[in-house]
Structure formats: C-alpha cells, structure tokens
Design a protein around this motif. Sequence first.
Motif, PDB file in Angstrom:
ATOM      1  N   THR A  98      56.112  46.704  27.554  1.00 40.06           N
ATOM      2  CA  THR A  98      56.435  46.178  25.566  1.00 40.06           C
ATOM      3  C   THR A  98      56.141  44.661  25.694  1.00 40.06           C
ATOM      4  OG1 THR A  98      57.522  46.003  24.659  1.00 40.06           O
ATOM      5  CG2 THR A  98      58.956  45.874  26.339  1.00 40.06           C
ATOM      6  N   GLN A 149      63.231  54.028  25.594  1.00 46.41           N
ATOM      7  CA  GLN A 149      62.833  52.662  24.919  1.00 46.41           C
ATOM      8  C   GLN A 149      63.654  51.770  24.544  1.00 46.41           C
ATOM      9  OE1 GLN A 149      58.770  52.537  22.086  1.00 46.41           O
ATOM     10  NE2 GLN A 149      58.623  54.781  22.281  1.00 46.41           N
ATOM     11  N   ASN A 182      66.753  49.837  21.461  1.00 44.48           N
ATOM     12  CA  ASN A 182      64.785  49.217  21.331  1.00 44.48           C
ATOM     13  C   ASN A 182      64.998  47.590  22.355  1.00 44.48           C
ATOM     14  OD1 ASN A 182      63.285  46.606  19.779  1.00 44.48           O
ATOM     15  ND2 ASN A 182      63.606  47.663  18.266  1.00 44.48           N
ATOM     16  N   PRO A 183      63.783  48.189  22.737  1.00 49.64           N
ATOM     17  CA  PRO A 183      63.579  46.201  23.998  1.00 49.64           C
ATOM     18  C   PRO A 183      64.132  45.325  23.896  1.00 49.64           C
ATOM     19  CG  PRO A 183      61.547  48.184  23.796  1.00 49.64           C
ATOM     20  CD  PRO A 183      62.231  48.356  22.527  1.00 49.64           C
TER      21      PRO A 183
END
Lengths: 420, 420
Positions: free
Chosen positions: A21, A89, A387-388
């Motif tokens: 990411t 993710q 979410n990253p």
Amino acid sequence: MSSERLQADIETNAEFGAIDTDEGRGRTVLTGSSADRAAREYFVERLEDAGLTVSVDVIGNIAGRWVPPEADPTAAPVAVGSHLDSVPQGGIFDGPLGVYGALEAVRALQESDITLDRPVLVVSWTEEEGIRFDTGLLGSAVAAGVTPLSEALSLQDDDGITVEAALEDIGFRGADTLDPAGWDAWFELHVEQGRELESAGASVGVVEAISGITNCRVIVSGEANHAGATQMYQRRDALAAASQFVLDVEQAARDVANTMSESAVGTVGNMAVSPNANNVVPGEVTLTVDVRDVDRAAMDRIVDSARASAARIERDRPVETEFDQYRLTEPSGMAERCVSAVVAAADSTATDMMRMHSAALHDTANLAEQTDTVLLFAPSRDGISHNPLEWTDWVDCATATRVLAGAIADVAAESAHIPE
Amino acid sequence: MSSERLQADIETNAEFGAIDTDEGRGRTVLTGSSADRAAREYFVERLEDAGLTVSVDVIGNIAGRWVPPEADPTAAPVAVGSHLDSVPQGGIFDGPLGVYGALEAVRALQESDITLDRPVLVVSWTEEEGIRFDTGLLGSAVAAGVTPLSEALSLQDDDGITVEAALEDIGFRGADTLDPAGWDAWFELHVEQGRELESAGASVGVVEAISGITNCRVIVSGEANHAGATQMYQRRDALAAASQFVLDVEQAARDVANTMSESAVGTVGNMAVSPNANNVVPGEVTLTVDVRDVDRAAMDRIVDSARASAARIERDRPVETEFDQYRLTEPSGMAERCVSAVVAAADSTATDMMRMHSAALHDTANLAEQTDTVLLFAPSRDGISHNPLEWTDWVDCATATRVLAGAIADVAAESAHIPE
C-alpha cells in the motif's frame, strides 16, 4: 505492563496477510486463509510462551487459560479478547489490539503482586468480519448459542467451500467448547473506528451500549440489452434504478440522524452489476443495505424508508425489486458492574476516559445476553478503519491496555490494585 | 439458397461456449478462449467444405476466398462477413448470422448460374465485442489501419495475457494481411439489436449511417471507512457520489434524445466498487460511460453533461473525480452504390425493406473510410440482444441472406440476377 511487548506482538501479527500500500499499513486476513493460519499459529505460540493452556473450540475460537497462583480453578473465569481476522485491505489494529491487549494485560497481572481469585481466559473469535462467509461475529454467535454450530459450519464462501472445510484446512477445527454463560464477565478492547475520542481528547472510551445492526439484500431486475441500439425510452436499466435506491438510503439515514438519533447510519457498501460490460445496459443489480443504531426505532425508520424507496422505484421505472431483511441484531446494553470496573481503573491511573456508545458491532454484542460484558475503545486517528490508514498511537494502545488490566483485576479479585 | 443449411451452421456454432440458461439460448465466446478456438475451427472447416481458400491474418481475422469460374482473380474482391465472438452470456445470432449468412450467400451464388466478375471474400473479424481486451472492433481496426498492429497485439486482459499470446494459444495468430482499401466493396449482415424493423413489420433493414461511439472512464474517490462507526456527516462515500453520476448521465441522454437527436444514447454499463464489502463505506468506484449517436453534436452534448456532472459532484460532495474520454469513433455514412444494391435486391425479391440508422457500432464503421460499405439488418425479437433471449426468426435469417446474396451479385457483376 510492557508497551514494547504489546507493540511487538501487534507488529508481528501485522505481517500476516500484509498488503502493498502507498499509504498506511494494511492486511487482508480472511477466515481460513493462509494468513489466518499464520496469525493463529503465532497467537497460540505467544499464549504458550506466557504459560497459558490453549484450547481450540468447535468453530475455531482460540482460548488461552491462566489460573493465577491463589485462584480457585473451578471459579467462573473472567474472559477477555477480540478477533484476528480483517476485512480486505483492512488495518492492523481492528481486532489484534484487543487480542494482544488481553494477553499483555494477563502478562502484566502475572508480573504484578496482585492476588486474583478467578481464572482468566484470553480469547480470539473466528470470522468476526464476516467477509469470506458473509456472516460476521460467527465464532461468538456459536459460543453464545445465537447460531447453531451445524449452521455455522456449513456456511459457504463464493467457491462453495464450507467454514468446516476452511477451518480443517488450516488445522483450527477444534473439539473444545466455550460457554460464555459460565463466565463471570467478558471484556473487549477495540479501536473506536470513529472520531469521538479524538475530538474529546480522551485516551479511553467505555461503551455503555452497542448499536444494533440489520442487513437487507436488494435485487433490482431490469433487462440486459445493447447499449447502442436500445433507445433511452425503451430501457429497463437496473443500474440507474439501483443508483436512485442508493441515494434514497443515504438521504433516509441523513434525515434520521438529523431528527431522531444522531448515531443512526445506513450504508450501501457492496454492489454487483450484471452483466457489467460497458456496452450492455445493466440487467440486474444486487446490493446490501447495512443499518445500525443504539435506538431500535431509528433503525426501523431507515429500513422502512429503504423498503418504500424500492417500492417507489418499482412503480416509477420498468424494473422489479426484491427486498429481503435477512439479519437483525438488537442494540445491547453493557453491565454496570463491568462499566464501573473500567471507570475505576481509568480513575486510578488518571486516564482521560469518556462514556460512549458503539456504532460498530462487536462480538461483545453476542455475549451480552450470556454474561456481564463491557467494551473499551482506544482512539482511531481521523476515525479511519477498515483501511490501511487505520491508526492508533502506540501510547494509546498501552494506556487502554493498562486500564483493561486494571478492570480485569478489579473484577477477578475484590482486593486487587492496578498493576504498574 | 438453403435456409436449412444456414440454420444448421448457426445452431452448430451456438454450441461453442453455450451456457446454461432458464430462458432462451446463450453463449459466451471471448477472444482466445477454448470456445473461440472451437468456433473458429468449425468456421474454417465450413469454408473449406465450400471450396474457399482460407487465410488467417496477423490479428487472427479469418478470410475464405472464392474465385468464381468466370472471374478475374486479380480484380478487387467483394468482401462480406461479421464476427464470431460474443459478450458474456450473449445471444447466438449477434455476429454468427453475418458470418454464416455470408458463407451461405456464397454457396447460393456457387449453385446459381450467375456470372461474377470479381472474387468474393467471406470474413470473420477478431474481438468485435471488446470484452476480454476492453477494445471492441479490434480485428477490423487493425485491417483498416485505425489501430497499429503492435498496439493491438500487446493489449492485455485482466490477467495480463496479451492478444498475441491468446491468439497463439488457440492457433489463430496468422501471417497473412487483409487490405480493405483494395476491396471493391464490403457488406455486413447483422441482427438489428433494436425494435425498429419489428415495429415497422419489415424483414430487412439497409443502414445508411452508423452511430459514432465514445467511451469515458470515470473514477470517483472517497474514503473507505467503517459502515457502523462513521456517522453520516463524516462520510466520503464514493458509491453514493457515483450513483448521482449514473442518474445524471441517464438524464442527460434522455434530454438530448428528446430535444436534439432521438437516437442518442448514454449508458453506464459497468461499475467496480472498492472494497465492495457490506460493512465498509465505499472508498472508490470506477465506471464507464458509453455514448452513441449518428449526430456527433448530440454525442458531444451528452459527454459535456457527464463531465459537468462529475465536476458538480466533486464540488457538492467530499470526493474527487477523474474523467477520461479514452475512445472516440466518429459516426460514418454508407456508400450509396452499396445501399442501392441492397435496395434493388430487396425490390426484386419483394422483400419489405426499410432504410435506417445503426445505433450499434459494427466492424463496418472501421471499413467505411477504406472502401464502399453497407450494413444490412435482420429483425431482433423485442429488440433484445447481448442476452440469451436475443432471437431472429429463421425465416428472417433466410430472407436477409437472400437479399445479401443478391446485393453481392449486383456489385460483383453488372449482369447478375438475384439467385433463387
């Protein structure tokens, strides 16, 4: 307690299913995947390193049992934990903070001179996120008797693989059972996934009520047809109709949040368009509506509006709609006794604490009918999760874990004091 | 001509990539798939059975060449054909009617006593639908010099497989070339994919102009976040924003069709939602807009409205949008000489024929700059295509093929008469 040890565990766990990411730090840990196997194996290793006795139950929930030196091994235990799976993710704290925070709390209690009367269980629940098998909070639902074991084991993923086969594949289909009704209490530490703590400048939240959740599956059926040769007035476009529905759900949730219960939310998070080709008018759209609030009436208002939207769209456009409310979990209150233990632990460590609601559903909601429960929150930077970019500062992780340890000690022994 | 022979060829071809379906008859024949290989191999066999000399060109286009007994083998040939690939879950006539109708027309001419002066080519173009490699009319675009060969061969599917590798895999990456600029004329028979012929009670349509087409890719970026814990006012929901865009495109196309050019259409046919989980507020949506008309100004009006919608949504909501108009094919007119040949052939067989436009794009559009072209339509039941319910009555297939044969004969020999 050791904040370094806690951080090291969470960071090691973050490597399992880690994704590339540009920003933040993400992972994808779906139930029964190789990443899930690796995360579980490492967790078992860390429980054993701390001297806990590990068991795996029939739906893959993992428990480490510690019997303190002075405790009665037959006393009802205090249980504490969370989950290790993630959304696709997802972030590195959602779940693992509560699992490794629980383990770190136990290690801190082991190293303190506090006398505890009860055993302590550190638990990681199976399939909390409900991504692969489309049913969240699965492990706790089976333990709490909400979902029959046979039903849970036979759930299938998109490829027709069952939960049972997936758990056997990774070596985590166990033979033990967990019985929350026999527990003295349950504590879960989790990231807030919202902005309230951050906005208030508080380090820890104690949750007094968890939102209920309901899901509806909606199918909009029109007619697939050539995107060039089908004139505008001849179309039965399922995607245009579904788009109107998405906007109606958003408007209904905004209206209810503005007028009735500010925490109410309604979301269309997934959508499948068929045949989904750029030169074909869409013939069918399937989507899911997710509605949550601590106020059951507010939830019902949003669902009623969504149902009315589907009916209106069917009248106004040449499409058919199906509306199936297939899941409902009621809002649930926490036990005052457990809330008080958290408040006392925060007070005695001079931690800024706030009382709040949880708009996110957690395994704790399944356990609240079986035993006394409470949920603790640590702050989420910018409220982001799944979410990253999800982030909780390491100092906040440590502070919340310290409060968790104090609350466990408070409940597990009248005479206990907060460990340093 | 033999309508039984034509029907048998189309029905045999329908078995390649045949799908299970409750209603109608469907097939999925994507370029380079095993279904495509089987359809191509059968077509080559049928060309050879009819005594045609088969060649495969550098982009996999297949041509069968027939030199009539009295013809000058060096004369510019008359070419005729269509395509064999399909959309996912498409119908059995879209493409194959034109390919096997061309072959049947040749067989009818072979069996007649008509004297022809020119060779005849029966052609099947590669990747007309543009599903697997996201670029339609690919084979004719290379032949017409619209798309460089190297660019076409290096296009990739979702798995990174190139057109070149896919064609080699099925044994249809040839060494020959096709040069439409050296052809005397091009004829294509296709199903209408609309309702005009059916409404008018006509058996054959002669197309005087083909719609242009333009495609735009739109990306809506918000922020993925927890569907429970993110309050309504905090959201950056990419799907709700994209839904507004879909409705705006629909409204813009309706307005242009009502006020400017009734054949104008605008479609959002595909949409990818990320992360597409029911408990996550959507963070990103990618979609494609498809706009077509015979009037370039009407096309531009719809695209301008779509672009303005994206800009407005970016102002009104906390999302970003990208708008990329990545493809434009101008509207194209057919050759009066070829249109007249079709009209004469229809007149001489007392066939109900109507002059019309094509709102669907066809390989003929690529060839119209290179040689004299015309497109013929057979009726589509209920106007349905790109769907297993696509249907053209066998008697209509035969009637259109008879007109096609007559028109070919008219162009290939001044002295020709319509075959029975």
